[in-house]
Design an enzyme around this catalytic site. Structure first.
Site, PDB file in Angstrom:
ATOM      1  N   ARG A 124      16.763  -9.402 -17.842  1.00 50.06           N
ATOM      2  CA  ARG A 124      16.829 -10.758 -17.249  1.00 50.06           C
ATOM      3  C   ARG A 124      18.036 -10.940 -16.331  1.00 50.06           C
ATOM      4  O   ARG A 124      18.496 -12.047 -16.088  1.00 50.06           O
ATOM      5  CB  ARG A 124      16.836 -11.838 -18.331  1.00 50.06           C
ATOM      6  CG  ARG A 124      15.598 -11.836 -19.191  1.00 50.06           C
ATOM      7  CD  ARG A 124      15.469 -13.131 -19.955  1.00 50.06           C
ATOM      8  NE  ARG A 124      14.242 -13.156 -20.706  1.00 50.06           N
ATOM      9  CZ  ARG A 124      14.112 -12.684 -21.938  1.00 50.06           C
ATOM     10  NH1 ARG A 124      15.149 -12.162 -22.564  1.00 50.06           N
ATOM     11  NH2 ARG A 124      12.957 -12.746 -22.542  1.00 50.06           N
ATOM     12  N   LYS A 146      18.460 -12.085  -0.893  1.00 55.07           N
ATOM     13  CA  LYS A 146      17.009 -11.837  -0.913  1.00 55.07           C
ATOM     14  C   LYS A 146      16.783 -10.433  -1.468  1.00 55.07           C
ATOM     15  O   LYS A 146      17.362  -9.466  -0.967  1.00 55.07           O
ATOM     16  CB  LYS A 146      16.426 -11.912   0.495  1.00 55.07           C
ATOM     17  CG  LYS A 146      16.055 -13.323   0.916  1.00 55.07           C
ATOM     18  CD  LYS A 146      15.229 -13.284   2.189  1.00 55.07           C
ATOM     19  CE  LYS A 146      14.858 -14.685   2.635  1.00 55.07           C
ATOM     20  NZ  LYS A 146      14.128 -14.683   3.912  1.00 55.07           N
ATOM     21  N   GLU A 188      18.497  -7.236  15.101  1.00 53.30           N
ATOM     22  CA  GLU A 188      18.928  -8.389  14.285  1.00 53.30           C
ATOM     23  C   GLU A 188      20.208  -9.009  14.857  1.00 53.30           C
ATOM     24  O   GLU A 188      20.412 -10.220  14.802  1.00 53.30           O
ATOM     25  CB  GLU A 188      19.151  -7.986  12.822  1.00 53.30           C
ATOM     26  CG  GLU A 188      17.934  -7.383  12.120  1.00 53.30           C
ATOM     27  CD  GLU A 188      16.859  -8.398  11.740  1.00 53.30           C
ATOM     28  OE1 GLU A 188      17.071  -9.612  11.903  1.00 53.30           O
ATOM     29  OE2 GLU A 188      15.776  -7.956  11.294  1.00 53.30           O
ATOM     30  N   LYS A 230      25.453 -15.413   9.351  1.00 50.39           N
ATOM     31  CA  LYS A 230      24.539 -15.348   8.196  1.00 50.39           C
ATOM     32  C   LYS A 230      25.123 -16.148   7.023  1.00 50.39           C
ATOM     33  O   LYS A 230      24.411 -16.859   6.312  1.00 50.39           O
ATOM     34  CB  LYS A 230      24.294 -13.891   7.795  1.00 50.39           C
ATOM     35  CG  LYS A 230      23.422 -13.742   6.563  1.00 50.39           C
ATOM     36  CD  LYS A 230      22.013 -13.340   6.841  1.00 50.39           C
ATOM     37  CE  LYS A 230      21.139 -13.452   5.608  1.00 50.39           C
ATOM     38  NZ  LYS A 230      20.197 -12.393   5.445  1.00 50.39           N
ATOM     39  N   GLU A 240      15.884 -20.759   1.634  1.00 45.53           N
ATOM     40  CA  GLU A 240      14.971 -20.839   2.782  1.00 45.53           C
ATOM     41  C   GLU A 240      14.039 -22.048   2.736  1.00 45.53           C
ATOM     42  O   GLU A 240      12.819 -21.946   2.823  1.00 45.53           O
ATOM     43  CB  GLU A 240      14.145 -19.538   2.896  1.00 45.53           C
ATOM     44  CG  GLU A 240      13.580 -19.359   4.298  1.00 45.53           C
ATOM     45  CD  GLU A 240      12.924 -18.006   4.523  1.00 45.53           C
ATOM     46  OE1 GLU A 240      13.508 -16.991   4.129  1.00 45.53           O
ATOM     47  OE2 GLU A 240      11.837 -17.995   5.094  1.00 45.53           O
ATOM     48  N   ARG A 244      17.381 -21.490   6.982  1.00 45.22           N
ATOM     49  CA  ARG A 244      17.355 -20.029   6.766  1.00 45.22           C
ATOM     50  C   ARG A 244      16.140 -19.421   7.460  1.00 45.22           C
ATOM     51  O   ARG A 244      16.144 -18.268   7.844  1.00 45.22           O
ATOM     52  CB  ARG A 244      17.373 -19.696   5.270  1.00 45.22           C
ATOM     53  CG  ARG A 244      17.487 -18.199   5.033  1.00 45.22           C
ATOM     54  CD  ARG A 244      17.940 -17.832   3.642  1.00 45.22           C
ATOM     55  NE  ARG A 244      18.059 -16.391   3.510  1.00 45.22           N
ATOM     56  CZ  ARG A 244      18.595 -15.774   2.479  1.00 45.22           C
ATOM     57  NH1 ARG A 244      19.084 -16.472   1.479  1.00 45.22           N
ATOM     58  NH2 ARG A 244      18.654 -14.450   2.436  1.00 45.22           N
ATOM     59  N   ASN A 248      14.075 -15.898  10.706  1.00 48.10           N
ATOM     60  CA  ASN A 248      12.778 -15.224  10.874  1.00 48.10           C
ATOM     61  C   ASN A 248      12.329 -15.191  12.327  1.00 48.10           C
ATOM     62  O   ASN A 248      11.195 -14.798  12.617  1.00 48.10           O
ATOM     63  CB  ASN A 248      11.700 -15.927  10.030  1.00 48.10           C
ATOM     64  CG  ASN A 248      12.024 -15.848   8.558  1.00 48.10           C
ATOM     65  OD1 ASN A 248      12.648 -14.887   8.115  1.00 48.10           O
ATOM     66  ND2 ASN A 248      11.642 -16.860   7.799  1.00 48.10           N
ATOM     67  N   HIS A 251      10.189 -12.467  13.510  1.00 51.11           N
ATOM     68  CA  HIS A 251       9.716 -11.731  12.325  1.00 51.11           C
ATOM     69  C   HIS A 251       8.241 -11.954  11.999  1.00 51.11           C
ATOM     70  O   HIS A 251       7.622 -11.091  11.391  1.00 51.11           O
ATOM     71  CB  HIS A 251      10.558 -12.089  11.104  1.00 51.11           C
ATOM     72  CG  HIS A 251      11.902 -11.411  11.083  1.00 51.11           C
ATOM     73  ND1 HIS A 251      12.827 -11.578  12.083  1.00 51.11           N
ATOM     74  CD2 HIS A 251      12.468 -10.546  10.206  1.00 51.11           C
ATOM     75  CE1 HIS A 251      13.910 -10.857  11.808  1.00 51.11           C
ATOM     76  NE2 HIS A 251      13.705 -10.226  10.686  1.00 51.11           N
ATOM     77  N   HIS A 255       6.549  -8.720  11.712  1.00 50.51           N
ATOM     78  CA  HIS A 255       6.009  -8.209  10.441  1.00 50.51           C
ATOM     79  C   HIS A 255       4.544  -7.817  10.602  1.00 50.51           C
ATOM     80  O   HIS A 255       4.091  -6.818  10.037  1.00 50.51           O
ATOM     81  CB  HIS A 255       6.112  -9.268   9.337  1.00 50.51           C
ATOM     82  CG  HIS A 255       7.447  -9.308   8.672  1.00 50.51           C
ATOM     83  ND1 HIS A 255       7.845 -10.352   7.877  1.00 50.51           N
ATOM     84  CD2 HIS A 255       8.486  -8.439   8.675  1.00 50.51           C
ATOM     85  CE1 HIS A 255       9.072 -10.119   7.420  1.00 50.51           C
ATOM     86  NE2 HIS A 255       9.474  -8.965   7.892  1.00 50.51           N
ATOM     87  N   HIS A 267      11.282  -1.641  11.183  1.00 48.47           N
ATOM     88  CA  HIS A 267      11.372  -3.102  11.106  1.00 48.47           C
ATOM     89  C   HIS A 267      12.112  -3.684  12.324  1.00 48.47           C
ATOM     90  O   HIS A 267      11.617  -4.605  12.974  1.00 48.47           O
ATOM     91  CB  HIS A 267      12.091  -3.469   9.800  1.00 48.47           C
ATOM     92  CG  HIS A 267      12.370  -4.928   9.646  1.00 48.47           C
ATOM     93  ND1 HIS A 267      11.379  -5.835   9.384  1.00 48.47           N
ATOM     94  CD2 HIS A 267      13.526  -5.636   9.746  1.00 48.47           C
ATOM     95  CE1 HIS A 267      11.921  -7.046   9.316  1.00 48.47           C
ATOM     96  NE2 HIS A 267      13.219  -6.946   9.528  1.00 48.47           N
TER      97      HIS A 267
END
Ligand code: GLY
Length: 364
Positions: A124, A146, A188, A230, A240, A244, A248, A251, A255, A267
């Site tokens: 956990r 993330k 990026e 960032k 997000e 945030r 993207n 993206h 993606h 990527h």
């Protein structure tokens, strides 16, 4: 420039980003986050990073903890699967890892996301730190918590927000990065200029040869600026729910192209193509000039990034974009630029507008 950048979570200190030019300060940094010391450490890396940096990292840790083990994955996005996480769980169980222990992610975005996900779920939640070794992971994926894996062809479909205890950035590792991997990170980096800071965009235009030649001080300034942008974004919106999502930019289509090309393109390359497509949508709406779009394309080319792809159908890319998880009420949440240096979400593009923008980045 300071070499420590603290990151807050819910207005409280959460972890430091520590900028260094070697691994020499790693042990000291671990003692700072846990003065009574971690018991065991598992360094997770991949079969490429292993050859370059695993020994350097192990040399700073060996003999200082009860046990230091390593777990090596195959390099690349194809490893980003639950089955690989299971192997890591087994390794930790076999060595009796408990919550007093630490995982270290030594590698790029795939290693970082997977190690973080394993840390968030094993018992956990146990502590982990990030030692990002690619430009992309240093400026983006190692910061903000993330974590996750791909699932049935969907990128990052299973995961958790789980904060590292430290991000240790050794900028000297970028010297061994391939031209292609460096370019992927630059995708990026350029994104931050587009969405947040047009002065930084100009800095990237004015320093192309210094950056490509990996001039130490210019590179350090560039990486620090990206990490600071960032940091600002994830402090305001860690989960997000609002800004945030600006990260993207490029993206959603990126993606989809990544998926349709069966992950043959990296990527960062797909993000570059996706940014051109998203910028084209802004041009069509009159928010960005055609010159600014041409300027972005020039900049991406200078940094060895593609601005188009081929051998895939625009319709398939649109379909894949719609199955991306950035959908709200069946509408794609697109991040566009309202001007250079300022992003905004836009949900009301028609399929024809999107197909036009996707076709713009597909050759033939
Ligand atoms: N890489 C995008 C984000 O961290 O939100």
């Amino acid at each position: 420039m300071p070499n420590i950048l603290p990151v807050k979570y819910e207005d409280k200190f959460c972890y430091n980003i520590n900028f260094q030019s070697s691994f020499n300060k790693l042990y000291e940094s671990l003692i700072e986050i846990k003065p009574n010391k971690y018991d065991k450490i598992c360094v997770v890396t991949d079969d490429i990073v292993e050859k370059y940096y695993l020994d350097d990292v192990l040399n700073t840790l060996n003999d200082k903890f009860n046990l230091v083990i390593t777990h090596i994955m195959t390099n690349g996005e194809k490893s980003k699967q639950l089955s690989e996480i299971e192997k890591l769980y087994e390794e930790l169980i076999n060595h009796n890892f408990s919550r007093k222990d630490l995982l270290i992610a030594l590698g790029g975005g795939v290693v970082g996301d997977m190690t973080g996900f394993c840390a968030s779920t094993y018992l956990r939640g146990i502590d982990f730190i990030q030692i990002p070794t690619t430009l992309l992971s240093q400026v983006d994926s190692s910061i903000g918590g993330k974590t996750g894996v791909d699932f049935k062809g969907y990128k990052n479909m299973i995961g958790a927000f789980y904060m590292p205890k430290l991000v240790y950035i050794n900028t000297s590792v970028l010297k061994t990065l391939s031209k292609e991997q460096f370019a992927c990170g630059m995708g990026e980096v350029i994104k931050y200029g587009c969405i947040w800071d047009s002065n930084f965009y100009d800095f990237l235009k004015n320093n192309v040869s210094y950056i490509l030649n990996k001039d130490d001080s210019v590179l350090e300034e560039m990486i620090y600026t990206c990490c600071d942008i960032k940091r600002q974004v994830v402090e305001i919106d860690p989960k997000e729910e609002s800004i945030r999502s600006y990260l993207n930019f490029g993206h959603t289509i990126g993606h989809a192209i990544e998926k349709m090309s069966d992950f043959k393109l990296f990527h960062g390359q797909c993000v570059a193509i996706g940014m051109v497509s998203a910028m084209y949508l802004s041009v069509k709406k009159g928010w960005i000039s055609r010159n600014q779009l041409d300027d972005l394309k020039d900049l991406l080319i200078k940094y060895n990034l593609p601005i188009k792809t081929s051998d895939i159908s625009a319709k398939d890319v649109l379909l894949a974009s719609k199955s991306d998880k950035k959908m709200e009420n069946q509408k794609i949440k697109f991040i566009v630029l309202e001007k250079l240096g300022k992003a905004m979400p836009y949900m009301d593009f028609s399929d024809d507008e999107l197909l036009d923008a996707i076709s713009y980045v597909i050759e033939g």
